[in-house]
Structures are given as C-alpha cells and as structure tokens.
Design a protein around this motif. Structure first.
Motif: not given
Length: 236
Positions: A75-76, A80-82, A88-95
């Motif tokens: 969902l995140m 934020y894809s656009s 930055e999208l890779e950094e959204l891999n939050l635990p």
C-alpha cells in the motif's frame, strides 16, 4: 372562382394528408418530422451505463484475512510511487511488528502466551476478542478474567494446550503468574487497552485499583523482560 374552389378543396382534405401545404413546406418535410420523433424517444437507463460494483458488495463476499507486513508495504509503495524515486521507495521497507504468523507457528510452549492484551474489565475483553477475528486467524485465544471463570480452570487450560493470545484483566493475570499457571518468559508483546473509555469516560489507568494492579504486574518480571529487549510494550 378557381381560387375559391382550390381553397375549398384543401380545407376538405383529411388531416395529416401527405399533400397538405404544411407537409409540402420544404423538401422532405414529413420525413423530417418522423426523424425528429425518433430522436426524442428516451433511451432506457440500462443502455446508457452499465451497473458498477460497489466496494461494499466486494468486501461482503470476501472472507476476512489476517494482515501481514507485505500488505502495508504494498500500500505504501502504491501510494508513493508517483511522488518518490526508486531509491526513496526502497527506503520504505520499514520493519512491521509483529510478524504474527511466523511467531505463532514457532510458539510451542504451554503455560504461556505470545501476546497479552490487558483491559479494564471482562466485558471489554470479550469485545476485543470478537473484534480481532481477522488478526488472530487460527491462533488459540484464552480469556484471562475473573467473570464466571475460576483461576484453576484457566490454569488447566494453559497446561493442556499451546495458547498464542491472552486477553484479560491485570488482577486475574497477576494471580495466574503468582500461582505459576502463566509463565511470562516466552511473552513477546504486552499491549494495554490504553485509550478505551468506559461509561464514565475513564481509561483503564484512570481507575485506581486497575492502575495499582498494572504496576504490580509490571514488577512481577515484566520490567526485567523489557530491559532484556525480549518483550515489547504497546498502547492500543
């Protein structure tokens, strides 16, 4: 006289005759009238647009499923894809905690639970248990409060089978720990039903006797487990 006869002849013709002066005004006047009538015929609503499915209809037919960390990550990224770069999208891999499915699969110890949810009353505990159907999945849940349930009955249940989730009041949980019926060492998450308010608008920690029992429970090994980072606290 010829003019008079002509007028009389036209007046005696039946209404709507194709040779009337009105029908002869302009070439194909009768056809224009017919086309105009066809154009004004209303179109049935069903042919204008197809019926669209409502999201409530789709959700009503789908079974509730336990949420997993991948659901939130997807969902995140979609949201934020656009507006964010690939990095930055890779950094959204939050635990995301807890990985409930994996935790409950590895839990095999009796007389213990993986998660404890502490409430101010038995009624509130039952309400929470009903609302957690999707989250708990096929996890084993035990009611840990005093209303209509004896301590010994709960001790026997904990001894007989593996339980993943316990929901109850601090007084009864404290008593189970004191009698050795509940071992807190395997506990991973202790969640307080912090923000819920009763009919008098009191949160659980606003009630003196509940607050006292909570702190007494914390001193029965919970604080030391938190210091060793094997147990996490949460406020719901």
């Amino acid at each position: 006289m010829a003019d008079d006869l002509g007028d009389e002849w036209w007046e005696n013709q039946p209404t709507g005759a194709g040779s009337s002066p009105e029908a002869s005004d302009g070439e194909g006047g009768g056809r224009d009238t017919e086309v105009m009538q066809q154009e004004t015929v209303p179109i049935p609503a069903s042919s204008k647009k197809t019926k669209q499915k409502k999201i409530t209809d789709v959700l009503a037919k789908s079974e509730p499923k336990p949420g997993v960390p991948e659901d939130l990550q997807k969902l995140m990224k979609d949201y934020y894809s656009s507006s964010r770069s690939v990095i930055e999208l890779e950094e959204l891999n939050l635990p995301v905690c807890p990985k409930w499915v994996k935790l409950r699969r590895n839990h095999t110890e009796k007389k213990s639970v993986l998660m404890l949810i502490i409430c101010s009353s038995a009624i509130r505990a039952l309400e929470l248990i009903r609302s957690m159907t999707a989250f708990r999945g096929d996890s084993k849940v035990i009611k840990l409060f005093a209303k209509h349930i004896k301590v010994q009955e709960q001790v026997e249940l904990l001894e007989k089978r593996v339980v993943h989730l316990g929901v109850g009041t601090p007084g009864r949980i404290k008593e189970l720990v004191k009698q050795g019926g509940l071992n807190l060492n395997p506990l991973k998450f202790l969640v307080f039903d912090w923000n819920w308010r009763d009919q008098k608008l009191r949160r659980m920690m606003d009630i003196p006797e509940i607050r006292k029992e909570v702190f007494e429970l914390l001193e029965m090994g919970v604080l030391s487990l938190c210091k060793s980072e094997s147990l996490k606290l949460g406020l719901f």
